[in-house]
Design an enzyme around this catalytic site. Structure first.
Site, PDB file in Angstrom:
ATOM      1  N   CYS A 153      36.271 -53.001 -42.081  1.00 54.37           N
ATOM      2  CA  CYS A 153      37.038 -53.354 -43.286  1.00 54.37           C
ATOM      3  C   CYS A 153      37.150 -52.151 -44.218  1.00 54.37           C
ATOM      4  O   CYS A 153      36.201 -51.823 -44.935  1.00 54.37           O
ATOM      5  CB  CYS A 153      36.354 -54.526 -43.993  1.00 54.37           C
ATOM      6  N   CYS A 203      36.876 -52.980 -47.894  1.00 55.26           N
ATOM      7  CA  CYS A 203      35.488 -53.259 -48.332  1.00 55.26           C
ATOM      8  C   CYS A 203      34.661 -51.968 -48.404  1.00 55.26           C
ATOM      9  O   CYS A 203      33.936 -51.753 -49.368  1.00 55.26           O
ATOM     10  CB  CYS A 203      34.773 -54.193 -47.352  1.00 55.26           C
ATOM     11  N   ASP A 204      34.748 -51.131 -47.373  1.00 59.46           N
ATOM     12  CA  ASP A 204      33.778 -50.038 -47.216  1.00 59.46           C
ATOM     13  C   ASP A 204      34.353 -48.641 -47.424  1.00 59.46           C
ATOM     14  O   ASP A 204      33.597 -47.665 -47.453  1.00 59.46           O
ATOM     15  CB  ASP A 204      33.175 -50.085 -45.795  1.00 59.46           C
TER      16      ASP A 204
END
Ligand code: NAP
Length: 304
Positions: A132, A135-136
């Protein structure tokens, strides 16, 4: 046991549906096989969930919403549904040791990112391997990364990462892209995006943290190592629809088709979060889906 509303799955979508439905006065049971939080429970730090300027530990997202929902009467059963009967009244939830019923059901079983299945992928997940970028990605600011895949997610991820990573190499197994041409053109015009086409990922280098990605050029049969700190795997997602694949309508990608009220094709059956056809799979969107589904389910039970 009979409830007004049964929720299957305890990720952010299911827990938020539980919060809204229980606070709305219904008797609500949420069935969760493992622990609250779903996929996010395995994420070390969530930096883009609003209201937490320093980020929030993934596991706490689920446990906090659960606590809040239980305050309003949500009942959480730690049991995985083994089957569902959705076209009867009441609807039936088959469990390993009994059968429960409910007037309405909200499906929140989530989705898993597809993995590559190459050596050390599991071991290095969270240590340089991510599924992701939204997300990261921020953890890789100023570093070189690779994105694997040739679909919309891979190319969108590459464009997103190129804003703050020094270089992004898109590794794709073919010469042609599945992604929309407008995205592909934009990525080709972006100076710090490179392409390794007709290349397949073989393995990772680095002991405890990713230091490189070994790829094989299928045309030349030559293997080489890309020196990258992060590898973003974007080879598609698999919605967890095994329980309902013959019951509700799915789209081509295997996601449950809903309308804007999260209604499926079956009256009184809703789907929320990553399991449904959604343009963005994030905690915030899953929570929003759960709130909409619960509100629609409350209206349904009031009329039936
Ligand atoms: P996708 O369209 O299924 O693309 C997956 C990509 O991964 C394909 O290029 C595929 O290669 C490659 N792949 C699959 N298995 C692989 C393996 N084992 N090793 C290496 N490569 C592998 O998935 P997606 O990009 O996540 O998109 C899913 C859906 O969401 C699509 O409908 C997409 O349009 C939509 N989406 C839309 C947007 C948007 O901005 N509108 C953004 C993201 C996603 P091949 O091409 O060779 O099969």
């Amino acid at each position: 046991m009979h409830s007004d509303i049964a929720i299957i799955g305890g990720g952010p979508a299911g827990l938020t549906a539980g919060l809204y439905a229980a606070r709305g006065g219904a008797s609500v049971t949420l069935y969760e096989e493992l622990f609250p939080g779903g996929q996010i429970a395995k994420t070390p730090l969530v930096e883009n969930y609003p209201g937490f300027p320093d980020g929030i530990v993934g596991y706490e997202v689920g446990s906090t919403i659960q606590k809040q929902a239980e305050k309003f009467g949500l009942k959480v059963e730690y049991a995985g549904a083994t089957g569902l009967v959705l076209d009867e009244t009441p609807k039936r939830i088959l469990l390993p040791d009994r059968e429960d019923t409910a007037k309405a059901v909200i499906l929140c079983m989530g989705a898993h990112a597809r993995s590559l299945g190459i050596p050390r992928e599991d071991e290095l997940t969270g240590a340089g391997v991510s599924y992701c970028a939204t997300c990261d990605g921020a953890f890789f600011k100023g570093k070189a990364v690779a994105v694997i895949g040739g679909g919309d997610t891979a190319i969108s991820d590459a464009l997103y990462l190129s804003r703050f990573c020094t270089s992004v190499t898109v590794v794709h197994r073919r010469d042609e892209f599945r992604a929309a041409s407008v995205l592909v053109e934009k990525s080709k015009e972006t100076p710090n995006i490179q392409f390794a086409l007709s290349c397949i990922p073989l393995s990772f280098t680095g002991e405890k943290q990713v230091e490189g990605l070994e790829i094989l050029d299928k045309k030349t049969s030559i293997a080489r190592v890309l020196p990258v700190s992060g590898v973003f795997v974007a080879v598609g997602i698999k919605p967890q629809t095994d329980l309902v694949k013959d019951l509700v309508t799915l789209n081509e990608g295997g996601s449950i088709v809903t309308d804007e009220l999260m209604k499926t094709n079956i009256p009184g059956v809703y789907a929320a979060g990553d399991i449904r056809n959604t343009p963005l799979r994030q905690v915030i969107t899953a929570c929003a889906d759960g709130a909409v589904a619960a509100t629609a389910a409350l209206e349904f039970i009031a009329c039936h």
